[in-house]
Design an enzyme around this catalytic site. Structure first.
Site, PDB file in Angstrom:
ATOM      1  N   LYS A  42       1.375  11.408  -6.273  1.00  0.00           N
ATOM      2  CA  LYS A  42       0.989  11.968  -4.967  1.00  0.00           C
ATOM      3  C   LYS A  42       1.713  11.143  -3.639  1.00  0.00           C
ATOM      4  O   LYS A  42       1.947   9.967  -3.613  1.00  0.00           O
ATOM      5  CB  LYS A  42      -0.702  11.241  -4.824  1.00  0.00           C
ATOM      6  CG  LYS A  42      -1.399  11.928  -3.601  1.00  0.00           C
ATOM      7  CD  LYS A  42      -2.293  12.820  -4.118  1.00  0.00           C
ATOM      8  CE  LYS A  42      -3.254  13.567  -2.845  1.00  0.00           C
ATOM      9  NZ  LYS A  42      -2.617  14.511  -2.218  1.00  0.00           N
ATOM     10  N   GLY A  47       1.860   3.279  -5.165  1.00  0.00           N
ATOM     11  CA  GLY A  47       3.121   3.135  -6.035  1.00  0.00           C
ATOM     12  C   GLY A  47       3.972   4.453  -5.709  1.00  0.00           C
ATOM     13  O   GLY A  47       5.478   4.183  -5.749  1.00  0.00           O
ATOM     14  N   CYS A  48       3.632   5.459  -5.361  1.00  0.00           N
ATOM     15  CA  CYS A  48       4.441   6.402  -4.970  1.00  0.00           C
ATOM     16  C   CYS A  48       5.409   6.227  -3.843  1.00  0.00           C
ATOM     17  O   CYS A  48       6.636   6.605  -3.584  1.00  0.00           O
ATOM     18  CB  CYS A  48       3.775   7.657  -4.781  1.00  0.00           C
ATOM     19  SG  CYS A  48       3.135   8.328  -6.277  1.00  0.00           S
ATOM     20  N   THR A  49       4.936   5.501  -2.742  1.00  0.00           N
ATOM     21  CA  THR A  49       5.552   5.066  -1.689  1.00  0.00           C
ATOM     22  C   THR A  49       6.481   3.859  -2.003  1.00  0.00           C
ATOM     23  O   THR A  49       7.926   4.056  -1.574  1.00  0.00           O
ATOM     24  CB  THR A  49       4.499   4.520  -0.543  1.00  0.00           C
ATOM     25  OG1 THR A  49       3.621   5.447  -0.150  1.00  0.00           O
ATOM     26  CG2 THR A  49       5.475   3.901   0.700  1.00  0.00           C
ATOM     27  N   ALA A  52       9.404   5.995  -3.875  1.00  0.00           N
ATOM     28  CA  ALA A  52      10.290   6.650  -2.698  1.00  0.00           C
ATOM     29  C   ALA A  52      11.088   5.996  -1.810  1.00  0.00           C
ATOM     30  O   ALA A  52      12.342   6.082  -1.523  1.00  0.00           O
ATOM     31  CB  ALA A  52       9.237   7.320  -1.973  1.00  0.00           C
TER      32      ALA A  52
END
Length: 150
Positions: A42, A47-49, A52
């Site tokens: 998402k 975690g995704c930030t 990325a």
């Protein structure tokens, strides 16, 4: 029908989908370059930030090693635009709104309607070279660079 088990040496499933900018791309557009195709759950979640931003911080080096980065989640292009703008991401994010790309790669979680955090390194000919699973967001950029140098 069952998704064929993806493994190194097998062709990476091609796809066509909109990216951050709103244009539509195909994976096959990137033939001749290696691709870091990373699936994540998402936009703009912790975690995704981390993942990325780590790839962002190593992006120049990844490009020098002859690869392009494409992030894939089930978020739409507008969500991708906000995420990209907030964190100044230099690579395209693919809007897999129906989860079909994640499904083709065997990483779709139907229970959560998201992709699992898995990365595929695809070679210049469009074949899978390496699969990173599981992925630790903070350690991942280093693993990617090591695999590109190998």
């Amino acid at each position: 029908q069952a998704v064929p088990r993806l493994e190194p040496g097998r062709p990476a499933p091609d796809f066509e989908a909109p990216i951050t900018s709103g244009q539509t791309i195909r994976l096959s557009d990137y033939r001749g370059r290696r691709v870091i195709l990373y699936f994540y759950p998402k936009d703009d979640t912790p975690g995704c930030t981390v993942e990325a931003c780590g790839l962002r911080d190593h992006y120049d080096r990844i490009r020098e090693l002859g690869a392009e980065v494409l992030g894939v989640s089930v978020d739409d292009a507008e969500s991708h635009r906000r995420f990209t703008g907030k964190f100044n991401l230099p690579f395209a994010l693919v809007a897999d709104v129906d989860g079909k790309i994640a499904e083709a790669y065997g990483v779709y979680r139907a229970d959560r309607k998201t992709a699992r955090r898995v990365t595929f390194l695809i070679d210049e000919k469009g074949n899978i070279q390496h699969i990173f699973d599981p992925v630790k967001p903070d350690a991942h950029p280093r693993e990617v660079l090591d695999a590109l140098r190998a």
